[in-house]
Write a protein that holds these residues in place. Structure first.
Motif, short mmCIF file in Angstrom:
data_model
loop_
_atom_site.label_atom_id
_atom_site.label_comp_id
_atom_site.label_asym_id
_atom_site.label_seq_id
_atom_site.Cartn_x
_atom_site.Cartn_y
_atom_site.Cartn_z
N UNK A 199 12.50 71.58 -3.35
CA UNK A 199 12.73 70.38 -3.97
C UNK A 199 11.69 69.35 -3.57
N UNK A 200 10.55 69.76 -3.49
CA UNK A 200 9.46 68.91 -3.03
C UNK A 200 9.50 67.61 -3.83
N UNK A 201 9.48 67.78 -5.35
CA UNK A 201 9.27 66.80 -6.03
C UNK A 201 10.49 65.83 -5.89
N UNK A 202 11.66 66.40 -5.51
CA UNK A 202 12.76 65.46 -5.24
C UNK A 202 12.74 64.58 -4.10
N UNK A 203 12.11 65.16 -3.07
CA UNK A 203 11.80 64.56 -1.89
C UNK A 203 10.91 63.56 -2.10
N UNK A 204 9.75 63.94 -2.83
CA UNK A 204 8.77 62.68 -3.11
C UNK A 204 9.34 61.50 -4.00
N UNK A 205 10.06 62.05 -4.93
CA UNK A 205 11.04 60.92 -5.66
C UNK A 205 11.68 60.22 -4.65
N UNK A 206 12.53 60.58 -3.69
CA UNK A 206 13.47 59.56 -2.95
C UNK A 206 12.53 58.65 -2.11
N UNK A 207 11.35 59.19 -1.48
CA UNK A 207 10.41 58.45 -0.79
C UNK A 207 9.88 57.28 -1.47
N UNK A 208 9.32 57.46 -2.96
CA UNK A 208 9.09 56.49 -3.75
C UNK A 208 10.04 55.60 -4.22
N UNK B 3 19.49 62.88 2.93
CA UNK B 3 19.91 62.22 4.06
C UNK B 3 18.81 62.00 5.08
N UNK B 4 17.80 62.90 5.18
CA UNK B 4 16.27 62.92 6.02
C UNK B 4 15.57 61.62 5.55
N UNK B 5 15.48 61.26 4.25
CA UNK B 5 14.90 60.33 3.96
C UNK B 5 15.47 58.96 3.99
N UNK B 6 16.87 58.95 4.12
CA UNK B 6 17.61 57.87 4.06
C UNK B 6 17.67 57.56 5.72
N UNK C 200 8.81 60.82 16.51
CA UNK C 200 10.38 60.70 15.73
C UNK C 200 10.86 61.77 15.14
N UNK C 201 12.21 62.32 15.79
CA UNK C 201 12.83 63.41 15.02
C UNK C 201 14.25 63.04 14.53
N UNK C 202 14.46 63.74 13.34
CA UNK C 202 15.71 63.48 12.74
C UNK C 202 16.45 64.63 12.79
N UNK C 203 17.79 64.53 13.03
CA UNK C 203 18.35 65.95 13.25
C UNK C 203 19.34 66.07 11.88
N UNK C 204 18.79 67.03 11.11
CA UNK C 204 19.57 67.40 9.88
C UNK C 204 18.88 68.70 9.56
N UNK C 205 19.58 69.37 8.48
CA UNK C 205 18.91 70.63 8.09
C UNK C 205 17.91 70.35 6.98
N UNK C 206 17.23 71.28 6.48
CA UNK C 206 15.98 71.10 5.59
C UNK C 206 16.48 70.90 4.02
N UNK C 207 17.65 71.45 3.84
CA UNK C 207 18.35 71.18 2.38
C UNK C 207 18.61 69.67 2.16
N UNK C 208 19.26 68.98 3.26
CA UNK C 208 19.63 67.58 3.10
C UNK C 208 18.46 66.56 3.08
N UNK C 209 17.45 66.54 2.19
CA UNK C 209 16.29 65.71 1.87
C UNK C 209 16.49 64.44 1.80
#
Length: 172
Positions: free
Chosen positions: A45-54, A157-160, A146-155
């Motif tokens: 879901x790279x596109x979705x990750x990029x959209x979250x950052x935008x 949560x990671x971005x938030x 800086x490290x965030x503790x979550x799993x890879x699928x929760x993009x």
């Protein structure tokens, strides 16, 4: 097959030894440019990750992606460079000029979006000239600021979490 395993083991050892002498420094200033290193084998879901950052205020022209092992010709809305295992030699040096150009950029933020330690990803992250590096907590602690503790699928949560802490650190 055996040579690939031996190369992976050897390169990881070189990289981990080089991380012993790394001094962490946290750059001050706002986050304007973002580099992403994404393992496309484990995260689709790279596109979705990029959209979250935008969506969190980073302009799409200020985002660049280094994508490991993408076989698709999917068009992302940002500049994307492909990273492959043969871009790494036995001395843990990246030999692809396009990838080296990405690593030489002085990003305000580098997001290491992978949770499995692969030699090529570790080499790219350690050789990056980014000012502030963020990644997952199960990757070598010396690699990221800086490290965030979550799993890879929760993009999401990671971005938030990433942007929540960037606000606390006065980086956005």
């Amino acid at each position: 097959m055996f040579l690939d395993y031996l190369k992976e083991f050897s390169v990881k050892k070189i990289i981990k030894n080089s991380l012993l002498s790394v001094k962490s420094s946290v750059a001050l200033g706002d986050v304007k440019t973002v580099g992403l290193i994404v393992d496309n084998r484990n995260f689709k879901q790279t596109r979705s990750l990029i959209d979250e950052i935008i969506a969190n205020g980073i302009a799409k022209e200020n985002i660049e992606v280094l994508l490991f092992k993408s076989k698709s010709n999917e068009n992302f809305v940002v500049n994307t460079i492909k990273l492959e295992s043969d871009n790494l030699n036995w001395k843990a040096q990246i030999i692809n000029k396009e990838v080296l150009g990405f690593l030489e950029k002085d990003f305000d933020l580098l997001v290491n979006y992978y949770d499995v330690e692969k030699a090529i990803l570790l080499a790219a992250s350690s050789q990056s000239k980014a000012k502030f590096k963020v990644g997952f907590s199960n990757i070598d602690k010396r690699l990221n600021n800086f490290m965030i503790s979550t799993n890879l699928g929760n993009y999401k949560v990671f971005v938030q979490e990433l942007f929540r802490y960037l606000k606390i650190l006065n980086k956005i």
